[in-house]
Design a protein around this motif. Structure first.
Motif, mmCIF file in Angstrom:
data_model
loop_
_atom_site.group_PDB
_atom_site.id
_atom_site.type_symbol
_atom_site.label_atom_id
_atom_site.label_comp_id
_atom_site.label_asym_id
_atom_site.label_seq_id
_atom_site.Cartn_x
_atom_site.Cartn_y
_atom_site.Cartn_z
ATOM 1 N N THR A 13 0.851 -1.190 0.000
ATOM 2 C CA THR A 13 0.000 0.000 0.000
ATOM 3 C C THR A 13 0.884 1.236 0.000
ATOM 4 N N GLY A 14 0.450 2.254 -0.706
ATOM 5 C CA GLY A 14 1.254 3.468 -0.811
ATOM 6 C C GLY A 14 2.557 3.214 -1.543
ATOM 7 N N GLY A 15 2.504 2.341 -2.536
ATOM 8 C CA GLY A 15 3.721 1.916 -3.208
ATOM 9 C C GLY A 15 4.246 2.847 -4.281
ATOM 10 N N SER A 16 3.596 3.961 -4.516
ATOM 11 C CA SER A 16 4.035 4.820 -5.616
ATOM 12 C C SER A 16 5.240 5.686 -5.257
ATOM 13 N N ARG A 17 5.553 5.821 -3.960
ATOM 14 C CA ARG A 17 6.680 6.688 -3.580
ATOM 15 C C ARG A 17 7.210 6.314 -2.203
ATOM 16 N N GLY A 18 8.344 6.869 -1.876
ATOM 17 C CA GLY A 18 8.916 6.736 -0.544
ATOM 18 C C GLY A 18 9.231 5.301 -0.139
ATOM 19 N N ILE A 19 8.926 4.990 1.120
ATOM 20 C CA ILE A 19 9.216 3.677 1.672
ATOM 21 C C ILE A 19 8.449 2.589 0.923
ATOM 22 N N GLY A 20 7.206 2.875 0.552
ATOM 23 C CA GLY A 20 6.411 1.895 -0.192
ATOM 24 C C GLY A 20 7.053 1.540 -1.519
ATOM 25 N N ARG A 21 7.540 2.539 -2.228
ATOM 26 C CA ARG A 21 8.199 2.305 -3.518
ATOM 27 C C ARG A 21 9.465 1.468 -3.329
ATOM 28 N N ALA A 22 10.284 1.844 -2.342
ATOM 29 C CA ALA A 22 11.521 1.106 -2.081
ATOM 30 C C ALA A 22 11.218 -0.343 -1.696
ATOM 31 N N THR A 23 10.170 -0.538 -0.908
ATOM 32 C CA THR A 23 9.764 -1.883 -0.512
ATOM 33 C C THR A 23 9.319 -2.695 -1.723
ATOM 34 N N ALA A 24 8.544 -2.082 -2.591
ATOM 35 C CA ALA A 24 8.071 -2.774 -3.795
ATOM 36 C C ALA A 24 9.241 -3.200 -4.676
ATOM 37 N N VAL A 25 10.236 -2.343 -4.812
ATOM 38 C CA VAL A 25 11.412 -2.676 -5.619
ATOM 39 C C VAL A 25 12.152 -3.853 -5.005
ATOM 40 N N LEU A 26 12.387 -3.811 -3.695
ATOM 41 C CA LEU A 26 13.099 -4.905 -3.025
ATOM 42 C C LEU A 26 12.343 -6.224 -3.138
ATOM 43 N N LEU A 27 11.029 -6.174 -2.970
ATOM 44 C CA LEU A 27 10.244 -7.402 -3.076
ATOM 45 C C LEU A 27 10.235 -7.940 -4.503
ATOM 46 N N GLY A 28 10.182 -7.046 -5.487
ATOM 47 C CA GLY A 28 10.272 -7.475 -6.877
ATOM 48 C C GLY A 28 11.608 -8.136 -7.161
ATOM 49 N N GLU A 29 12.678 -7.540 -6.658
ATOM 50 C CA GLU A 29 14.012 -8.111 -6.842
ATOM 51 C C GLU A 29 14.148 -9.463 -6.147
ATOM 52 N N SER A 47 5.053 4.596 -13.310
ATOM 53 C CA SER A 47 6.497 4.617 -13.491
ATOM 54 C C SER A 47 7.158 3.440 -12.777
ATOM 55 N N LEU A 48 6.696 3.148 -11.568
ATOM 56 C CA LEU A 48 7.256 2.024 -10.821
ATOM 57 C C LEU A 48 6.926 0.702 -11.495
ATOM 58 N N VAL A 49 5.695 0.550 -11.949
ATOM 59 C CA VAL A 49 5.313 -0.688 -12.653
ATOM 60 C C VAL A 49 6.193 -0.868 -13.885
ATOM 61 N N GLU A 50 6.408 0.211 -14.617
ATOM 62 C CA GLU A 50 7.266 0.147 -15.799
ATOM 63 C C GLU A 50 8.705 -0.221 -15.408
ATOM 64 N N GLN A 51 9.211 0.391 -14.358
ATOM 65 C CA GLN A 51 10.564 0.091 -13.882
ATOM 66 C C GLN A 51 10.697 -1.387 -13.515
ATOM 67 N N LEU A 52 9.749 -1.897 -12.764
ATOM 68 C CA LEU A 52 9.797 -3.297 -12.353
ATOM 69 C C LEU A 52 9.648 -4.230 -13.552
ATOM 70 N N SER A 53 8.747 -3.895 -14.455
ATOM 71 C CA SER A 53 8.529 -4.728 -15.646
ATOM 72 C C SER A 53 9.778 -4.786 -16.517
ATOM 73 N N HIS A 54 10.426 -3.644 -16.712
ATOM 74 C CA HIS A 54 11.653 -3.606 -17.518
ATOM 75 C C HIS A 54 12.776 -4.422 -16.887
ATOM 76 N N ALA A 55 12.731 -4.559 -15.567
ATOM 77 C CA ALA A 55 13.739 -5.353 -14.866
ATOM 78 C C ALA A 55 13.361 -6.836 -14.826
ATOM 79 N N GLY A 56 12.229 -7.178 -15.466
ATOM 80 C CA GLY A 56 11.817 -8.570 -15.536
ATOM 81 C C GLY A 56 10.934 -9.036 -14.399
ATOM 82 N N HIS A 57 10.377 -8.100 -13.640
ATOM 83 C CA HIS A 57 9.524 -8.442 -12.504
ATOM 84 C C HIS A 57 8.059 -8.192 -12.864
ATOM 85 N N GLU A 58 7.178 -9.003 -12.308
ATOM 86 C CA GLU A 58 5.747 -8.842 -12.562
ATOM 87 C C GLU A 58 5.178 -7.819 -11.586
#
Length: 88
Positions: A13-29, A47-58
């Protein structure tokens, strides 16, 4: 990061910025399928969805406001469409 979350679906929740965004990236990785929510920052969420998708994460983004308890299950009167990712 090890694949400790491989094939797991996570909702950030609140994954578009800040701690939520960083958490989403780590979990995707870590191999998770990531669903993030945002209240009003659609561009950042996309933007985050695109970033994760380009890195091969769903990943996917869902607009939701969790001020009311009913919003935990629904967003704007509909079920949050996480079934694309699998069981949460």
């Amino acid at each position: 990061m090890p694949d400790g979350f491989s094939e797991q679906v996570v909702l950030v929740t609140g994954g578009s910025r800040g701690i939520g965004r960083a958490t989403a990236v780590l979990l995707g990785e870590a191999g998770a399928r990531v669903a993030i929510t945002y209240k009003s920052r659609k561009a950042e969420a996309d933007s985050l969805v695109e970033q994760l998708s380009h890195a091969g994460h769903e990943a996917m983004a869902v607009q939701a406001d969790f001020v009311g308890t009913a919003d935990v299950v629904t967003s704007q009167g509909r079920w949050i469409p996480l079934t694309r990712c699998g069981p949460v």
